[in-house]
Design an enzyme around this catalytic site. Structure first.
Site, PDB file in Angstrom:
ATOM      1  N   ASP A 126       0.842  -1.041  -0.045  1.00 25.06           N
ATOM      2  CA  ASP A 126       0.085   0.046   0.049  1.00 25.06           C
ATOM      3  C   ASP A 126       0.796   1.552  -0.160  1.00 25.06           C
ATOM      4  N   CYS A 182     -15.884  -6.417 -17.691  1.00 23.53           N
ATOM      5  CA  CYS A 182     -17.045  -5.572 -17.479  1.00 23.53           C
ATOM      6  C   CYS A 182     -17.857  -5.471 -18.659  1.00 23.53           C
ATOM      7  N   CYS A 185     -21.386  -3.393 -19.235  1.00 19.17           N
ATOM      8  CA  CYS A 185     -21.705  -3.180 -17.652  1.00 19.17           C
ATOM      9  C   CYS A 185     -21.293  -1.464 -17.204  1.00 19.17           C
ATOM     10  N   CYS A 188     -21.345   0.309 -11.780  1.00 20.67           N
ATOM     11  CA  CYS A 188     -20.499   0.950 -10.858  1.00 20.67           C
ATOM     12  C   CYS A 188     -20.530   2.484 -11.050  1.00 20.67           C
ATOM     13  N   CYS A 208     -14.183  10.882  -4.317  1.00 19.78           N
ATOM     14  CA  CYS A 208     -14.417   9.694  -3.863  1.00 19.78           C
ATOM     15  C   CYS A 208     -14.740   9.815  -2.340  1.00 19.78           C
ATOM     16  N   CYS A 236     -15.432   3.266   1.625  1.00 17.58           N
ATOM     17  CA  CYS A 236     -16.897   3.144   0.903  1.00 17.58           C
ATOM     18  C   CYS A 236     -16.931   1.763  -0.050  1.00 17.58           C
ATOM     19  N   CYS A 239     -19.188   0.771  -5.034  1.00 20.75           N
ATOM     20  CA  CYS A 239     -18.837   0.370  -6.525  1.00 20.75           C
ATOM     21  C   CYS A 239     -18.566  -0.933  -6.339  1.00 20.75           C
ATOM     22  N   CYS A 243     -21.314  -4.595  -7.931  1.00 21.89           N
ATOM     23  CA  CYS A 243     -20.393  -5.086  -8.948  1.00 21.89           C
ATOM     24  C   CYS A 243     -20.896  -6.668  -9.425  1.00 21.89           C
TER      25      CYS A 243
HETATM   26  C1  B12 Z   1      -4.390   6.411  -3.697  1.00 21.03           C
HETATM   27  C2  B12 Z   1      -5.108   5.323  -3.405  1.00 21.03           C
HETATM   28  C3  B12 Z   1      -6.678   5.225  -3.156  1.00 21.03           C
HETATM   29  C4  B12 Z   1      -7.319   6.735  -3.496  1.00 21.03           C
HETATM   30  C5  B12 Z   1      -7.403   6.936  -4.958  1.00 21.03           C
HETATM   31  C6  B12 Z   1      -8.136   5.659  -5.514  1.00 21.03           C
HETATM   32  C7  B12 Z   1      -7.350   5.158  -7.057  1.00 21.03           C
HETATM   33  N1  B12 Z   1      -8.036   4.480  -7.650  1.00 21.03           N
HETATM   34  O1  B12 Z   1      -6.291   5.657  -7.579  1.00 21.03           O
HETATM   35  C8  B12 Z   1      -8.481   6.508  -2.598  1.00 21.03           C
HETATM   36  C9  B12 Z   1      -8.598   7.314  -1.553  1.00 21.03           C
HETATM   37  C10 B12 Z   1      -9.800   7.157  -3.252  1.00 21.03           C
HETATM   38  C11 B12 Z   1      -8.668   5.080  -2.487  1.00 21.03           C
HETATM   39  C12 B12 Z   1      -9.753   4.353  -2.277  1.00 21.03           C
HETATM   40  C13 B12 Z   1      -9.736   3.225  -1.992  1.00 21.03           C
HETATM   41  N2  B12 Z   1      -8.892   2.035  -2.026  1.00 21.03           N
HETATM   42 CO1  B12 Z   1      -7.127   2.879  -2.346  1.00 21.03          CO
HETATM   43  N3  B12 Z   1      -5.310   2.989  -2.695  1.00 21.03           N
HETATM   44  C14 B12 Z   1      -4.384   3.898  -3.285  1.00 21.03           C
HETATM   45  C15 B12 Z   1      -3.087   3.466  -3.614  1.00 21.03           C
HETATM   46  C16 B12 Z   1      -2.068   3.968  -2.379  1.00 21.03           C
HETATM   47  C17 B12 Z   1      -2.353   4.210  -4.846  1.00 21.03           C
HETATM   48  C18 B12 Z   1      -3.329   3.962  -6.145  1.00 21.03           C
HETATM   49  C19 B12 Z   1      -2.566   4.668  -7.192  1.00 21.03           C
HETATM   50  O2  B12 Z   1      -1.368   4.725  -7.518  1.00 21.03           O
HETATM   51  N4  B12 Z   1      -3.345   5.562  -7.860  1.00 21.03           N
HETATM   52  C20 B12 Z   1      -3.058   6.382  -9.197  1.00 21.03           C
HETATM   53  C21 B12 Z   1      -3.679   5.638 -10.414  1.00 21.03           C
HETATM   54  C22 B12 Z   1      -3.364   6.542 -11.732  1.00 21.03           C
HETATM   55  O3  B12 Z   1      -3.341   4.369 -10.746  1.00 21.03           O
HETATM   56  P1  B12 Z   1      -4.156   3.235 -10.416  1.00 21.03           P
HETATM   57  O4  B12 Z   1      -5.058   3.357  -9.357  1.00 21.03           O
HETATM   58  O5  B12 Z   1      -3.219   1.844 -10.614  1.00 21.03           O
HETATM   59  O6  B12 Z   1      -5.077   2.916 -11.962  1.00 21.03           O
HETATM   60  C23 B12 Z   1      -4.650   3.128 -13.195  1.00 21.03           C
HETATM   61  C24 B12 Z   1      -3.815   2.025 -13.588  1.00 21.03           C
HETATM   62  O7  B12 Z   1      -4.110   0.925 -12.810  1.00 21.03           O
HETATM   63  C25 B12 Z   1      -4.157   1.812 -15.012  1.00 21.03           C
HETATM   64  N5  B12 Z   1      -4.170   0.139 -15.452  1.00 21.03           N
HETATM   65  C26 B12 Z   1      -5.079  -0.301 -15.428  1.00 21.03           C
HETATM   66  N6  B12 Z   1      -4.770  -1.585 -15.888  1.00 21.03           N
HETATM   67  C27 B12 Z   1      -3.389  -1.396 -16.259  1.00 21.03           C
HETATM   68  C28 B12 Z   1      -2.554  -2.715 -16.790  1.00 21.03           C
HETATM   69  C29 B12 Z   1      -1.400  -2.162 -16.991  1.00 21.03           C
HETATM   70  C30 B12 Z   1      -0.558  -3.147 -17.858  1.00 21.03           C
HETATM   71  C31 B12 Z   1      -1.097  -0.807 -17.162  1.00 21.03           C
HETATM   72  C32 B12 Z   1       0.603  -0.331 -17.293  1.00 21.03           C
HETATM   73  C33 B12 Z   1      -1.829   0.376 -16.380  1.00 21.03           C
HETATM   74  C34 B12 Z   1      -3.022  -0.157 -16.100  1.00 21.03           C
HETATM   75  O8  B12 Z   1      -5.418   2.260 -15.303  1.00 21.03           O
HETATM   76  C35 B12 Z   1      -5.760   2.953 -13.818  1.00 21.03           C
HETATM   77  C36 B12 Z   1      -6.696   4.174 -14.246  1.00 21.03           C
HETATM   78  O9  B12 Z   1      -5.675   5.048 -14.703  1.00 21.03           O
HETATM   79  C37 B12 Z   1      -3.211   1.888  -3.681  1.00 21.03           C
HETATM   80  C38 B12 Z   1      -1.911   1.327  -3.118  1.00 21.03           C
HETATM   81  C39 B12 Z   1      -0.838   1.392  -4.073  1.00 21.03           C
HETATM   82  N7  B12 Z   1       0.426   1.487  -3.623  1.00 21.03           N
HETATM   83  O10 B12 Z   1      -0.934   1.105  -5.310  1.00 21.03           O
HETATM   84  C40 B12 Z   1      -4.324   1.695  -2.888  1.00 21.03           C
HETATM   85  C41 B12 Z   1      -5.425   0.479  -3.345  1.00 21.03           C
HETATM   86  C42 B12 Z   1      -5.416   0.704  -4.610  1.00 21.03           C
HETATM   87  N8  B12 Z   1      -6.791   0.652  -2.406  1.00 21.03           N
HETATM   88  C43 B12 Z   1      -7.277  -0.203  -2.081  1.00 21.03           C
HETATM   89  C44 B12 Z   1      -8.538  -0.321  -1.534  1.00 21.03           C
HETATM   90  C45 B12 Z   1      -9.038  -1.486  -0.957  1.00 21.03           C
HETATM   91  C46 B12 Z   1      -9.522   0.844  -1.741  1.00 21.03           C
HETATM   92  C47 B12 Z   1     -10.839   1.100  -1.312  1.00 21.03           C
HETATM   93  C48 B12 Z   1     -11.426  -0.158  -1.952  1.00 21.03           C
HETATM   94  C49 B12 Z   1     -11.049   1.224   0.117  1.00 21.03           C
HETATM   95  C50 B12 Z   1     -12.654   1.594   0.608  1.00 21.03           C
HETATM   96  N9  B12 Z   1     -13.220   0.161   0.773  1.00 21.03           N
HETATM   97  O11 B12 Z   1     -12.954   2.512   0.897  1.00 21.03           O
HETATM   98  C51 B12 Z   1     -11.308   2.120  -2.226  1.00 21.03           C
HETATM   99  C52 B12 Z   1     -11.626   2.203  -3.555  1.00 21.03           C
HETATM  100  C53 B12 Z   1     -11.951   3.226  -4.309  1.00 21.03           C
HETATM  101  C54 B12 Z   1     -11.910   2.847  -5.780  1.00 21.03           C
HETATM  102  N10 B12 Z   1     -13.270   3.076  -6.499  1.00 21.03           N
HETATM  103  O12 B12 Z   1     -11.054   2.504  -6.388  1.00 21.03           O
HETATM  104  C55 B12 Z   1      -6.524  -1.562  -2.786  1.00 21.03           C
HETATM  105  C56 B12 Z   1      -7.194  -2.034  -3.739  1.00 21.03           C
HETATM  106  C57 B12 Z   1      -7.593  -3.394  -3.736  1.00 21.03           C
HETATM  107  C58 B12 Z   1      -8.319  -3.711  -5.153  1.00 21.03           C
HETATM  108  N11 B12 Z   1      -8.912  -5.233  -5.359  1.00 21.03           N
HETATM  109  O13 B12 Z   1      -8.482  -2.956  -5.978  1.00 21.03           O
HETATM  110  C59 B12 Z   1      -5.061  -0.750  -2.999  1.00 21.03           C
HETATM  111  C60 B12 Z   1      -4.582  -1.485  -4.091  1.00 21.03           C
HETATM  112  C61 B12 Z   1      -4.317  -0.993  -1.538  1.00 21.03           C
HETATM  113  C62 B12 Z   1      -3.688  -2.649  -1.296  1.00 21.03           C
HETATM  114  N12 B12 Z   1      -2.546  -2.593  -1.036  1.00 21.03           N
HETATM  115  O14 B12 Z   1      -4.608  -3.389  -1.330  1.00 21.03           O
HETATM  116  N13 B12 Z   1      -7.480   4.537  -2.840  1.00 21.03           N
HETATM  117  S1  SF4 Z   2     -19.998  -3.018 -11.908  1.00 19.55           S
HETATM  118 FE1  SF4 Z   2     -18.241  -4.493 -12.038  1.00 19.55          FE
HETATM  119  S2  SF4 Z   2     -18.595  -5.526 -13.836  1.00 19.55           S
HETATM  120 FE2  SF4 Z   2     -19.975  -3.642 -14.022  1.00 19.55          FE
HETATM  121  S3  SF4 Z   2     -18.668  -1.899 -14.984  1.00 19.55           S
HETATM  122 FE3  SF4 Z   2     -18.320  -1.884 -12.847  1.00 19.55          FE
HETATM  123  S4  SF4 Z   2     -16.394  -2.889 -12.384  1.00 19.55           S
HETATM  124 FE4  SF4 Z   2     -17.249  -3.735 -14.309  1.00 19.55          FE
HETATM  125  S1  SF4 Z   3     -18.754   4.336  -4.984  1.00 17.94           S
HETATM  126 FE1  SF4 Z   3     -16.516   3.619  -5.460  1.00 17.94          FE
HETATM  127  S2  SF4 Z   3     -15.847   5.552  -6.551  1.00 17.94           S
HETATM  128 FE2  SF4 Z   3     -17.601   6.338  -5.730  1.00 17.94          FE
HETATM  129  S3  SF4 Z   3     -17.379   7.289  -3.811  1.00 17.94           S
HETATM  130 FE3  SF4 Z   3     -17.769   4.963  -3.193  1.00 17.94          FE
HETATM  131  S4  SF4 Z   3     -15.720   4.116  -3.424  1.00 17.94           S
HETATM  132 FE4  SF4 Z   3     -15.631   6.198  -4.168  1.00 17.94          FE
END
Ligand code: B12
Ligand code: SF4
Ligand code: SF4
Length: 339
Positions: A126, A182, A185, A188, A208, A236, A239, A243
């Site tokens: 994380d 997805c 769909c 979310c 969020c 939260c 979403c 799903c």
């Molecule tokens: C910052 C952060 C948050 C922020 C921003 C969320 C976000 N999506 O960025 C906030 C506070 C909102 C948050 C919320 C939550 N978080 Co959070 N968060 C993080 C953190 C620390 C960094 C994420 C990050 O780098 N974001 C920057 C964006 C640009 O990158 P990204 O998220 O990876 O998304 C992009 C890439 O993945 C890219 N992509 C997609 N597929 C692929 C494939 C390839 C090959 C490539 C190159 C790129 C790519 O597309 C995405 C969109 O641009 C991670 C831990 C970590 N170190 O990674 C945990 C993490 C993502 N969080 C986690 C969790 C559990 C949550 C929550 C569910 C908690 C909750 N119940 O409230 C929510 C979910 C919200 C949501 N709908 O995503 C888990 C996710 C588990 C999972 N199954 O997804 C993580 C991984 C922590 C962990 N160690 O388990 N989080």
């Molecule tokens: S609800 Fe689940 S299956 Fe539907 S678009 Fe969102 S992540 Fe994909």
């Molecule tokens: S439904 Fe998902 S994206 Fe929307 S506020 Fe809740 S955690 Fe964030």
């Protein structure tokens, strides 16, 4: 050094309690996902996400000679009728997941060292400067859904992630993310109460409620969001709950994810939490991140949003609270209780 056996590493991973494991080549991550997201301000005030971007995009800056990234996923879903309506997100109801995953990672590293003393590693759960979902996708564990969460085939998105970089090759690598399930769909996106899902898995943290209830503990939550917090105090899950790929959750046998006493409290009890109760219930859980005042502020918003008229005496008392955030929340909630 000959490539390490993925079969052996998989065995070690299971022994230390991870549910899924996969292997990716430690190649640089294209910068566009992260840099555009940061440039658009989607990180809100989580400034730490904008630091060490070079390392986030290139793990060889974290571990010289990096060859492989191992991604681990751990199921945290637990069926528990006593806490199904908890205003605390599912991942935070048990012991702090950071320590649970870090303990597994530590045991894995110890076993790795015993078997391959010459291999160096760098681990993250994380908070490290690594993009864990990207590595989990590259390692073939699943893909990032439109809800921004990482979705696996066997366990849905109810998984937490950890990653480990090695300066050694393994004998087999994944081909990349699994197929996007997805399709057409967009449940979310439609269900997110604050419009935080921007498409293609991008999440605007400013909108969020996970960010607002956990990370934003200084400022007030914007008024238009407060009204959506009627049963949200920490995190939260909306979403993920909607799903269809989460419809058949698997209950984890890991007792560390068993909900703790705090998850049995309702919004009213959380708003009325005393410092003594806080010290008794919160240490060892992830809830400490919101702090005492942050949790109560959120709970007071939730009472106002749900128009819980029976909470009026409590909210009136909280208008005099030493915390400014709680006082403001109480003023707002009272206005909201009035017809
Ligand atoms: C910052 C952060 C948050 C922020 C921003 C969320 C976000 N999506 O960025 C906030 C506070 C909102 C948050 C919320 C939550 N978080 Co959070 N968060 C993080 C953190 C620390 C960094 C994420 C990050 O780098 N974001 C920057 C964006 C640009 O990158 P990204 O998220 O990876 O998304 C992009 C890439 O993945 C890219 N992509 C997609 N597929 C692929 C494939 C390839 C090959 C490539 C190159 C790129 C790519 O597309 C995405 C969109 O641009 C991670 C831990 C970590 N170190 O990674 C945990 C993490 C993502 N969080 C986690 C969790 C559990 C949550 C929550 C569910 C908690 C909750 N119940 O409230 C929510 C979910 C919200 C949501 N709908 O995503 C888990 C996710 C588990 C999972 N199954 O997804 C993580 C991984 C922590 C962990 N160690 O388990 N989080
Ligand atoms: S609800 Fe689940 S299956 Fe539907 S678009 Fe969102 S992540 Fe994909
Ligand atoms: S439904 Fe998902 S994206 Fe929307 S506020 Fe809740 S955690 Fe964030």
């Amino acid at each position: 050094m000959p490539p390490l056996s993925t079969q052996h590493l998989r065995q070690l991973s299971t022994q230390v309690g991870f549910d899924l494991v996969g292997f990716a080549r430690a190649e640089p991550i294209p910068g566009d996902f992260l840099l555009e997201w940061l440039a658009a301000g989607c990180d809100a005030d989580m400034d730490w996400l904008g630091t060490r971007t070079a390392e986030r995009l290139d793990v060889s800056l974290l571990l010289p000679g990096a060859r492989t990234v191992i991604a681990f996923a751990t199921n945290y879903y637990r069926e528990d009728p006593r806490t199904e309506d908890s205003p605390i997100a599912r991942y935070a109801r048990g012991r702090d997941y950071h320590s649970t995953l870090r303990d597994s990672l530590k045991s894995f590293r110890r076993r790795l060292k015993e078997a391959y003393p010459e291999v160096h590693d760098y681990g993250s759960v994380d908070s490290g400067p690594m993009m864990e979902k990207v590595w989990a996708a590259r390692a073939g564990l699943g893909y990032v859904g439109k809800n921004g969460c990482f979705i696996t085939e066997p366990l849905g998105s109810w998984v937490l992630l950890a990653v480990l970089v090695l300066d050694a090759e393994v004998d087999a690598y994944a081909e990349g993310p699994t197929a996007d399930r997805c399709g057409s769909c967009h449940l979310c996106i439609m269900s997110c109460p604050t419009g935080a899902l921007l498409g293609q898995g991008r999440v605007d943290a400013r909108a969020c409620l996970s960010y607002q209830t956990i990370e934003n503990r200084h400022a007030e939550v914007p008024e238009s969001f407060r009204v959506e917090m009627d049963n949200l105090v920490f995190g939260c899950d909306i979403c993920q709950d909607v799903c269809p790929l989460n419809r058949r959750p698997v209950t984890t046998s890991n007792k560390r994810f068993a909900p703790r006493a705090v998850a049995e409290l309702g919004v009213m009890e959380l708003a009325a939490l005393t410092p003594e109760q806080y010290d008794q219930l919160i240490p060892g859980t992830a809830l400490g991140r919101a702090k005492y005042d942050g949790l109560r502020r959120n709970a007071v918003y939730a009472l106002g949003a749900a128009k819980r008229v029976e909470a009026r005496p409590l909210i009136e008392r909280l208008r005099e609270d030493p915390s400014e955030a709680v006082r403001h929340a109480a003023e707002w909630a009272l206005l909201h209780l009035n017809p």
